[in-house]
Design a protein around this motif. Structure first.
Motif, short mmCIF file in Angstrom:
data_model
loop_
_atom_site.label_atom_id
_atom_site.label_comp_id
_atom_site.label_asym_id
_atom_site.label_seq_id
_atom_site.Cartn_x
_atom_site.Cartn_y
_atom_site.Cartn_z
N ARG A 138 0.80 -1.70 0.28
CA ARG A 138 0.35 -0.52 -0.34
C ARG A 138 1.00 1.24 -0.02
NH1 ARG A 138 -5.18 -0.20 2.58
NH2 ARG A 138 -5.85 -2.99 2.59
N MET A 139 1.80 1.81 0.53
CA MET A 139 2.74 2.60 1.08
C MET A 139 3.10 2.70 -0.02
SD MET A 139 5.64 3.57 3.47
CE MET A 139 7.45 2.83 2.34
N TYR A 140 4.35 1.81 -0.67
CA TYR A 140 5.29 2.05 -2.44
C TYR A 140 3.45 2.04 -3.98
CZ TYR A 140 8.45 -0.36 -0.13
OH TYR A 140 9.60 -0.66 0.47
N ASP A 145 10.00 18.58 -13.09
CA ASP A 145 10.78 19.18 -12.05
C ASP A 145 11.15 17.91 -10.95
OD1 ASP A 145 11.73 20.37 -10.04
OD2 ASP A 145 10.69 22.11 -10.82
N PHE A 146 12.36 16.94 -10.79
CA PHE A 146 12.62 16.34 -9.53
C PHE A 146 12.85 16.65 -8.15
CE2 PHE A 146 15.72 15.16 -6.58
CZ PHE A 146 15.42 14.00 -5.83
N THR A 147 12.18 18.11 -8.19
CA THR A 147 11.99 18.60 -6.73
C THR A 147 10.72 19.09 -5.96
OG1 THR A 147 13.59 20.93 -7.12
CG2 THR A 147 12.33 21.53 -5.05
N VAL A 148 9.45 18.99 -7.45
CA VAL A 148 8.51 18.71 -6.93
C VAL A 148 7.65 17.83 -7.08
CG1 VAL A 148 5.84 18.97 -7.81
CG2 VAL A 148 8.22 21.11 -8.58
N ASP A 149 8.78 16.55 -7.73
CA ASP A 149 7.88 15.31 -7.60
C ASP A 149 8.86 15.00 -6.19
OD1 ASP A 149 7.61 14.79 -10.01
OD2 ASP A 149 9.07 14.02 -10.90
N LEU A 150 9.93 14.64 -5.65
CA LEU A 150 10.42 14.86 -4.55
C LEU A 150 9.58 15.15 -4.05
CD1 LEU A 150 12.48 12.81 -2.93
CD2 LEU A 150 14.13 14.74 -3.00
N VAL A 151 9.07 16.06 -2.88
CA VAL A 151 8.73 16.48 -2.32
C VAL A 151 6.72 15.91 -1.89
CG1 VAL A 151 7.73 18.96 -1.27
CG2 VAL A 151 9.70 19.18 -1.67
N GLY A 152 6.39 15.76 -2.97
CA GLY A 152 5.07 14.80 -3.75
C GLY A 152 4.96 13.45 -2.53
N MET A 153 7.03 13.19 -3.20
CA MET A 153 6.13 11.65 -2.97
C MET A 153 6.35 11.65 -1.71
SD MET A 153 8.78 9.46 -5.67
CE MET A 153 8.81 7.58 -5.00
N ALA A 154 7.80 12.78 -0.90
CA ALA A 154 8.30 13.06 1.25
C ALA A 154 6.10 13.30 1.63
CB ALA A 154 8.88 14.16 1.00
N GLN A 155 5.59 13.90 1.19
CA GLN A 155 4.52 14.00 1.50
C GLN A 155 3.44 12.69 1.58
OE1 GLN A 155 3.32 17.76 -0.79
NE2 GLN A 155 4.68 19.01 0.38
N ALA A 156 3.36 12.70 0.43
CA ALA A 156 2.60 11.23 0.22
C ALA A 156 2.87 9.55 1.40
CB ALA A 156 2.48 10.29 -0.87
N TYR A 157 4.18 9.98 1.80
CA TYR A 157 5.31 8.83 2.52
C TYR A 157 4.35 9.40 3.72
CZ TYR A 157 8.64 5.61 4.89
OH TYR A 157 8.97 5.61 6.25
N ARG A 158 4.37 10.82 4.65
CA ARG A 158 3.92 10.86 5.34
C ARG A 158 2.35 10.95 5.51
NH1 ARG A 158 2.02 15.74 7.71
NH2 ARG A 158 2.32 16.56 10.49
N ARG A 159 1.76 11.58 4.98
CA ARG A 159 -0.04 10.66 4.81
C ARG A 159 -0.25 9.48 4.93
NH1 ARG A 159 -0.23 14.11 0.80
NH2 ARG A 159 -0.06 12.88 -1.12
N PHE A 160 0.63 8.16 3.92
CA PHE A 160 0.35 7.27 4.53
C PHE A 160 0.58 6.85 5.78
CE2 PHE A 160 1.45 2.73 4.81
CZ PHE A 160 0.91 1.72 4.31
N ALA A 161 1.76 6.82 6.57
CA ALA A 161 1.77 6.65 7.30
C ALA A 161 1.17 6.88 9.02
CB ALA A 161 3.31 7.19 8.14
N LEU A 162 0.44 8.43 8.38
CA LEU A 162 -0.28 8.98 9.91
C LEU A 162 -2.17 8.29 9.38
CD1 LEU A 162 0.51 12.95 9.60
CD2 LEU A 162 0.89 10.84 11.24
N ASP A 163 -2.03 8.00 8.27
CA ASP A 163 -3.03 7.54 7.90
C ASP A 163 -3.70 6.19 8.62
OD1 ASP A 163 -4.37 10.02 7.08
OD2 ASP A 163 -3.71 9.34 4.63
#
Length: 202
Positions: free
Chosen positions: A65-67, A78-96
């Motif tokens: 599910r996390m992956y 833009d790698f910067t946008v992608d990476l920040v987005g993936m980090a935010q998705a990681y946190r959302r998964f963990a908290l949810d």
């Protein structure tokens, strides 16, 4: 053991998830899992081989599910946008999904040892992050003058996200710290080190 997935096995996994979330690891017995699902203990043994098999499937399901959540972050140029987005998705998964997260990183059930199949799946997820890092390196957006490959950078980024999220999930200094703001600062600071020429634009 080859797991046969059907409605019965799914109901047992959901029952185990509820027990763990509501009552802790001591509640995860074969009898209680079966009772919670409204079934006989034979269903647990026939599909999972016992309690450890159920926990192993929760571990696998959590990482799957996390992956999927990380992979669902749109890829841009833009790698910067992608990476920040993936980090935010990681946190959302963990908290949810704190129960899954604690099983995945073995803080919920200390005596549990995942199967070789489960460990292989868990390790494979680094590739989801490393693939994005590699794209950024090839595009010249991510510095590579230090000689670190994409997998090494991905592991460092994962460790950064994991450390911050784990402190938040376990409520460390929650009365004093806004962990959402700290997470955002940590991620953007990390990205700034990788992409010094681009982070200031966002």
């Amino acid at each position: 053991m080859q797991i046969h997935h059907d409605e019965t096995s799914q109901a047992l996994l959901e029952a185990a998830h509820r027990l763990l979330a509501e009552h802790g690891s001591d509640a995860l017995t074969v009898r209680r899992i079966a009772t919670e699902a409204g079934m006989s203990t034979m269903n647990v043994y026939s599909r999972f081989g016992g309690k450890d098999g159920v926990i192993d499937e929760l571990y696998i399901d959590g990482f799957t599910r996390m992956y999927a959540a990380l992979d669902a972050v749109p890829a841009t140029d833009d790698f910067t946008v992608d990476l920040v987005g993936m980090a935010q998705a990681y946190r959302r998964f963990a908290l949810d999904n704190p129960t899954y997260y604690k099983v995945m990183f073995r803080t919920a059930i200390h005596e549990f040892s995942p199967s070789a199949r489960a460990v292989e799946l868990a390790r494979s997820g680094l590739g989801v992050i490393a693939e994005r890092v590699g794209v950024g390196q090839r595009a010249g957006q991510v510095r590579s003058d230090d000689g670190h490959d994409a997998l090494t950078v991905a592991a460092w980024l994962w460790a950064t996200c994991h450390g911050l999220v784990t402190l938040e999930i376990f409520g460390v200094a929650n009365e004093q710290v806004d962990w959402g703001a700290v997470f955002d600062l940590g991620v953007r600071t990390s990205v700034a080190g990788l992409c010094p020429a681009t982070i200031s634009q966002h």
